[in-house]
Motif scaffolding. Sequence first.
Motif, PDB file in Angstrom:
ATOM      1  N   LEU A 151       0.916  -1.387   0.047  1.00  0.00           N
ATOM      2  CA  LEU A 151      -0.045  -0.007  -0.072  1.00  0.00           C
ATOM      3  C   LEU A 151       0.783   1.213   0.001  1.00  0.00           C
ATOM      4  N   THR A 152       0.421   2.258  -0.567  1.00  0.00           N
ATOM      5  CA  THR A 152       1.265   3.406  -0.932  1.00  0.00           C
ATOM      6  C   THR A 152       0.122   4.739  -0.787  1.00  0.00           C
ATOM      7  N   SER A 153       0.781   5.674  -0.272  1.00  0.00           N
ATOM      8  CA  SER A 153       0.026   6.886  -0.052  1.00  0.00           C
ATOM      9  C   SER A 153       1.078   8.088  -0.487  1.00  0.00           C
ATOM     10  N   GLY A 154       0.912   9.050  -1.442  1.00  0.00           N
ATOM     11  CA  GLY A 154       1.800  10.052  -1.832  1.00  0.00           C
ATOM     12  C   GLY A 154       3.006   9.353  -2.589  1.00  0.00           C
ATOM     13  N   GLY A 155       2.829   8.301  -3.405  1.00  0.00           N
ATOM     14  CA  GLY A 155       3.879   7.416  -3.795  1.00  0.00           C
ATOM     15  C   GLY A 155       5.028   6.945  -2.891  1.00  0.00           C
ATOM     16  N   LYS A 156       4.617   6.751  -1.576  1.00  0.00           N
ATOM     17  CA  LYS A 156       5.710   5.996  -0.480  1.00  0.00           C
ATOM     18  C   LYS A 156       4.692   4.948   0.208  1.00  0.00           C
ATOM     19  N   SER A 157       5.427   4.024   0.613  1.00  0.00           N
ATOM     20  CA  SER A 157       4.864   2.932   1.476  1.00  0.00           C
ATOM     21  C   SER A 157       4.142   3.633   2.703  1.00  0.00           C
TER      22      SER A 157
ATOM     23  N   TRP B 216     -14.184  14.273   2.157  1.00  0.00           N
ATOM     24  CA  TRP B 216     -12.847  13.433   2.652  1.00  0.00           C
ATOM     25  C   TRP B 216     -11.986  13.509   1.828  1.00  0.00           C
ATOM     26  N   VAL B 217     -11.949  13.078   0.496  1.00  0.00           N
ATOM     27  CA  VAL B 217     -10.806  13.018  -0.426  1.00  0.00           C
ATOM     28  C   VAL B 217     -10.112  14.198  -0.575  1.00  0.00           C
ATOM     29  N   ASN B 218     -10.661  15.229  -0.558  1.00  0.00           N
ATOM     30  CA  ASN B 218     -10.242  16.643  -0.785  1.00  0.00           C
ATOM     31  C   ASN B 218      -9.352  16.854   0.571  1.00  0.00           C
ATOM     32  N   LEU B 219      -9.423  16.625   1.773  1.00  0.00           N
ATOM     33  CA  LEU B 219      -8.863  16.939   3.041  1.00  0.00           C
ATOM     34  C   LEU B 219      -7.660  15.683   2.945  1.00  0.00           C
ATOM     35  N   GLU B 220      -8.073  14.476   2.594  1.00  0.00           N
ATOM     36  CA  GLU B 220      -6.827  13.695   2.621  1.00  0.00           C
ATOM     37  C   GLU B 220      -5.725  13.919   1.426  1.00  0.00           C
ATOM     38  N   THR B 221      -6.189  14.416   0.325  1.00  0.00           N
ATOM     39  CA  THR B 221      -5.142  14.625  -0.584  1.00  0.00           C
ATOM     40  C   THR B 221      -4.109  16.162  -0.157  1.00  0.00           C
ATOM     41  N   LYS B 222      -4.836  16.868   0.560  1.00  0.00           N
ATOM     42  CA  LYS B 222      -4.222  17.876   1.185  1.00  0.00           C
ATOM     43  C   LYS B 222      -3.079  17.481   2.278  1.00  0.00           C
ATOM     44  N   ARG B 223      -3.624  16.500   3.121  1.00  0.00           N
ATOM     45  CA  ARG B 223      -2.617  15.825   4.113  1.00  0.00           C
ATOM     46  C   ARG B 223      -1.449  15.438   3.442  1.00  0.00           C
TER      47      ARG B 223
END
Length: 384
Positions: free
Chosen positions: A187-193, A374-381
């Motif tokens: 699983l990755t978020s922002g291109g990192k594990s 939700w996804v807009n806030l998570e994208t900013k994070r």
Amino acid sequence: MKTYRVAILGCRGRGTAAARAYHAHPRTEIVALCDLVEERRNTLGDEVGVSTRYADLDVMIKDTSPDIVAIPTGTEFHYDLCMRVLEHGVHIEVEKPMCIDLLQADDVIRKSEEKGVQVAVHHQGRVGSSMQAISRAYNEGKIGELRYMYGSGKGYYGGYGLMNIGTHMLNNMLHFGKKCVSVAAHLTSGGKSITPEDVVPSPSGMGTIAGEYITATLQYEGNVTGTLLQHRFNTMDTNAYSMELFGTEGRLFWKSAGAWLLPTPHYLPDGNNDKWESLDLVFPDHYNPKSNASQDDYWFVEDYVNALDEGREHTCSGKEGRHIIEMMMGIFESAAYGENVKLPQENRTHPLLRWREENGLLPPDEMPRGYGEWVNLETKRINN
């Protein structure tokens, strides 16, 4: 032949779909509707001709004595509602996913066994017309021996897509793999594990999740492997929601609206006509395509009627619904701890919450329930 009495608990979108299917089926009768909002129960009641309407589920069940109670509500409400309804000793069907974690799922199965009633989980694609066509071709040996399966989501944020759409795909794959024995995932978020800080509450009340992109390898009994992708796209794409079976003699391709056979195991595009053969979809003889009932939902009702007649479990049984949660929790656990996870798990607590706690973190803060916000806030994070 017995006519089964049905009560609908929750009259929003999925409740409306369930009511239309039960209303259309010749062997089921909707005897009551229940919703906390009067306008919703009145709107649905007027559509399906049900005047018995309640705001209290316990009163509804005592007054109307249904054989089946459908629970098409938000996921965060499934556990409490299932346990309350099962206490009355009636069969239930609950929207997917069955619960938000394995501790809840175990309780629901335990209660149903104590009361001697069935739990069915609304994975309607598992019994729908295109799956019937795929199953018939598979059972006829059209692709030989199964060796590999591939499934993909619609492009939601990965962790949310897993709990929302992945539950359908895992159930479809389980139809052919029979039982999943282990899971390995990245699983990755922002291109990192993912890290423990990437663990967040799911939108739509689906528990705790992680990962923008999920790639999971599933090992089934009988030396069959599978791959599940739940990758976030810039724009959701329903065409990506599909499953393919690879056999020794050919391939089968599933979508909710169609089914196809490729009568060769290895195929390279060569500029000639498409070699995929469309399969005839399979419908119950008494299904009326002009009705408001979705054929997948109608098939789900048909299987429940047949299961109760025959004294067997629904094809989409509660135990299989729990196994799907084992697979999803196994995906999160494998990514968090970097190891292959054997199923079923001995530790039934949520692996992502356990991972955060072991790293000195409290459960994640609340976030909006609606996916867009939700996804807009998570994208900013992620991008900070």
